[in-house]
Design a protein around this motif. Sequence first.
Motif, PDB file in Angstrom:
ATOM      1  N   ARG A 289     -28.208 -92.375-149.640  1.00 25.36           N
ATOM      2  CA  ARG A 289     -28.333 -91.913-150.881  1.00 25.36           C
ATOM      3  C   ARG A 289     -29.734 -91.411-151.247  1.00 25.36           C
ATOM      4  O   ARG A 289     -30.361 -91.922-151.524  1.00 25.36           O
ATOM      5  CB  ARG A 289     -27.424 -93.179-152.113  1.00 25.36           C
ATOM      6  N   PRO A 290     -29.040 -90.056-152.189  1.00 25.93           N
ATOM      7  CA  PRO A 290     -30.559 -89.758-152.699  1.00 25.93           C
ATOM      8  C   PRO A 290     -31.299 -90.804-153.567  1.00 25.93           C
ATOM      9  O   PRO A 290     -30.492 -91.028-154.159  1.00 25.93           O
ATOM     10  CB  PRO A 290     -30.088 -88.120-153.050  1.00 25.93           C
ATOM     11  N   PRO A 291     -32.143 -90.824-152.716  1.00 23.63           N
ATOM     12  CA  PRO A 291     -33.319 -92.259-153.829  1.00 23.63           C
ATOM     13  C   PRO A 291     -33.374 -91.904-155.503  1.00 23.63           C
ATOM     14  O   PRO A 291     -32.952 -93.302-156.279  1.00 23.63           O
ATOM     15  CB  PRO A 291     -34.607 -92.155-153.328  1.00 23.63           C
TER      16      PRO A 291
ATOM     17  N   THR B 142     -24.802 -74.963-157.718  1.00 28.10           N
ATOM     18  CA  THR B 142     -24.137 -76.509-157.367  1.00 28.10           C
ATOM     19  C   THR B 142     -25.151 -76.956-158.169  1.00 28.10           C
ATOM     20  O   THR B 142     -26.480 -76.436-158.032  1.00 28.10           O
ATOM     21  CB  THR B 142     -23.826 -76.190-156.052  1.00 28.10           C
ATOM     22  N   MET B 143     -24.916 -78.892-157.789  1.00 27.86           N
ATOM     23  CA  MET B 143     -26.230 -79.863-157.989  1.00 27.86           C
ATOM     24  C   MET B 143     -25.830 -80.633-157.173  1.00 27.86           C
ATOM     25  O   MET B 143     -25.767 -82.027-157.837  1.00 27.86           O
ATOM     26  CB  MET B 143     -27.194 -79.794-159.506  1.00 27.86           C
ATOM     27  N   PRO B 144     -26.603 -80.546-155.737  1.00 27.08           N
ATOM     28  CA  PRO B 144     -26.726 -81.662-155.047  1.00 27.08           C
ATOM     29  C   PRO B 144     -27.178 -82.880-155.480  1.00 27.08           C
ATOM     30  O   PRO B 144     -28.414 -82.283-155.651  1.00 27.08           O
ATOM     31  CB  PRO B 144     -26.935 -80.926-153.506  1.00 27.08           C
ATOM     32  N   PRO B 145     -27.011 -84.135-155.223  1.00 28.12           N
ATOM     33  CA  PRO B 145     -26.126 -84.747-155.169  1.00 28.12           C
ATOM     34  C   PRO B 145     -24.671 -84.402-156.097  1.00 28.12           C
ATOM     35  O   PRO B 145     -22.895 -85.093-155.934  1.00 28.12           O
ATOM     36  CB  PRO B 145     -26.188 -85.693-154.992  1.00 28.12           C
TER      37      PRO B 145
ATOM     38  N   THR C  71     -28.062 -72.878-155.734  1.00 33.38           N
ATOM     39  CA  THR C  71     -28.572 -74.306-155.895  1.00 33.38           C
ATOM     40  C   THR C  71     -29.638 -75.190-155.624  1.00 33.38           C
ATOM     41  O   THR C  71     -30.496 -75.245-155.659  1.00 33.38           O
ATOM     42  CB  THR C  71     -28.225 -74.487-153.537  1.00 33.38           C
ATOM     43  N   ARG C  72     -29.410 -75.937-156.858  1.00 35.35           N
ATOM     44  CA  ARG C  72     -30.603 -76.186-157.443  1.00 35.35           C
ATOM     45  C   ARG C  72     -30.190 -78.071-156.886  1.00 35.35           C
ATOM     46  O   ARG C  72     -29.450 -79.003-157.030  1.00 35.35           O
ATOM     47  CB  ARG C  72     -30.284 -76.189-158.912  1.00 35.35           C
ATOM     48  N   PHE C  73     -31.525 -78.811-156.248  1.00 34.96           N
ATOM     49  CA  PHE C  73     -31.279 -80.261-155.741  1.00 34.96           C
ATOM     50  C   PHE C  73     -31.691 -80.745-156.474  1.00 34.96           C
ATOM     51  O   PHE C  73     -33.049 -79.896-157.364  1.00 34.96           O
ATOM     52  CB  PHE C  73     -31.670 -80.318-153.870  1.00 34.96           C
ATOM     53  N   LEU C  74     -31.273 -81.898-156.929  1.00 34.00           N
ATOM     54  CA  LEU C  74     -32.016 -82.809-158.590  1.00 34.00           C
ATOM     55  C   LEU C  74     -32.867 -83.654-158.246  1.00 34.00           C
ATOM     56  O   LEU C  74     -33.891 -83.930-159.213  1.00 34.00           O
ATOM     57  CB  LEU C  74     -30.693 -83.526-158.837  1.00 34.00           C
ATOM     58  N   ASP C  75     -33.073 -83.835-157.185  1.00 31.89           N
ATOM     59  CA  ASP C  75     -34.105 -84.750-156.667  1.00 31.89           C
ATOM     60  C   ASP C  75     -35.297 -84.411-156.305  1.00 31.89           C
ATOM     61  O   ASP C  75     -36.077 -83.943-155.454  1.00 31.89           O
ATOM     62  CB  ASP C  75     -34.200 -85.201-154.762  1.00 31.89           C
ATOM     63  N   ASN C  76     -36.419 -84.908-157.275  1.00 32.81           N
ATOM     64  CA  ASN C  76     -37.572 -84.377-157.675  1.00 32.81           C
ATOM     65  C   ASN C  76     -38.622 -84.324-156.451  1.00 32.81           C
ATOM     66  O   ASN C  76     -39.458 -83.869-155.780  1.00 32.81           O
ATOM     67  CB  ASN C  76     -38.286 -84.583-158.837  1.00 32.81           C
TER      68      ASN C  76
END
Length: 356
Positions: free
Chosen positions: A106-108, A264-267, A337-342
Amino acid sequence: MREIPQAGASDAPVDVRRAAGDLLVRARNGDGEAFRGLVEPYRRELRVHCYRILGSVQDAEDLSQETLLAAWRGIGGYEERASVRTWLYRIATNRCLNALRAGARRPPEYASYRPEVPLPEPSHRRAEPSWLEPYPDVLLDGIADHVPGPEARYEVKESVSLAFLAALQQLPPRQRAVLVLRDVLGFRAAEVADILDTTENAVTSALKRARGALAQELPGPDRESAPLPDSPQERRIVDEFTRAFEAGDVDAIVAVLTDDASLTMPPLPLEYQGPDAVRNFLATVALRHGRRHVLIPTRANGQPAFGCYQRDPRTPILHAHGVLVLTLTGSRISALTRFLDNSLLTVFGLPRSLRT
């Protein structure tokens, strides 16, 4: 695309075969430098292979390292029935499948993510979160010209695109592995059967199901192709988007989108489809109340990307706000696509905060 000469193949240069054989003998005798010389040519492509199956940059790094460690420990049992490359792919593929079966990835930052405002109702909602992460282009250097085998269907650029990877993640793990080994890397059915310890019939059956499912997820063949990387056309589109986004100009952003564009904004398993849905999201969430951002250009998955930072009107600090990747189609943008995990910013060599 050309075939990778297999260890001991008759068309391999004699000096290359002799050098590889010498490294193998020394590695079996415990020479660590010889082992590194034997496996180093495959290190980057093994990491990309793990990424395709797992969808995670960090997991791919961990599993590729585990693969090389397992190979070092098991070099004495390598019987040369297949090339060193195929042997390494066997170890890597099965390690990845074991990791997927463990189900602990899982992304942290996903569990702690809380939107600042309620998100609009999405156009589409997937049943499961997407664990896909962006892959820095700098890690792709040096593998594009020689990885695919003679039976590969996809070029390297296509097989690392976000659209392909997102579709791939929808497949069951074993089908995913079969499709990557056959259609991306070009291994023969018999080689894949040996890698997965199964039969050629089972490989053929899994590949047929995987191809059918993938065809339903990927854009149609009549879709315009993306402009070439760093071409004048690509730079023009990216510059227009950057100016509009940093200015908070929603209308100008929507003007460079295709009619079927998505956000979209994975995950998060949410998708906003069409210019109207994207416009509403930008106006009510991302750019609401005059929020301003700074975009630092980079590249991911063969596509234009940015480290995204949000301005704080009270301080000169710019706060990390994820990684944003653009999918270009023709002269417009077909996906945001914006990935939320900084924490992904560090993977691209970018800081967690900036000072203006």
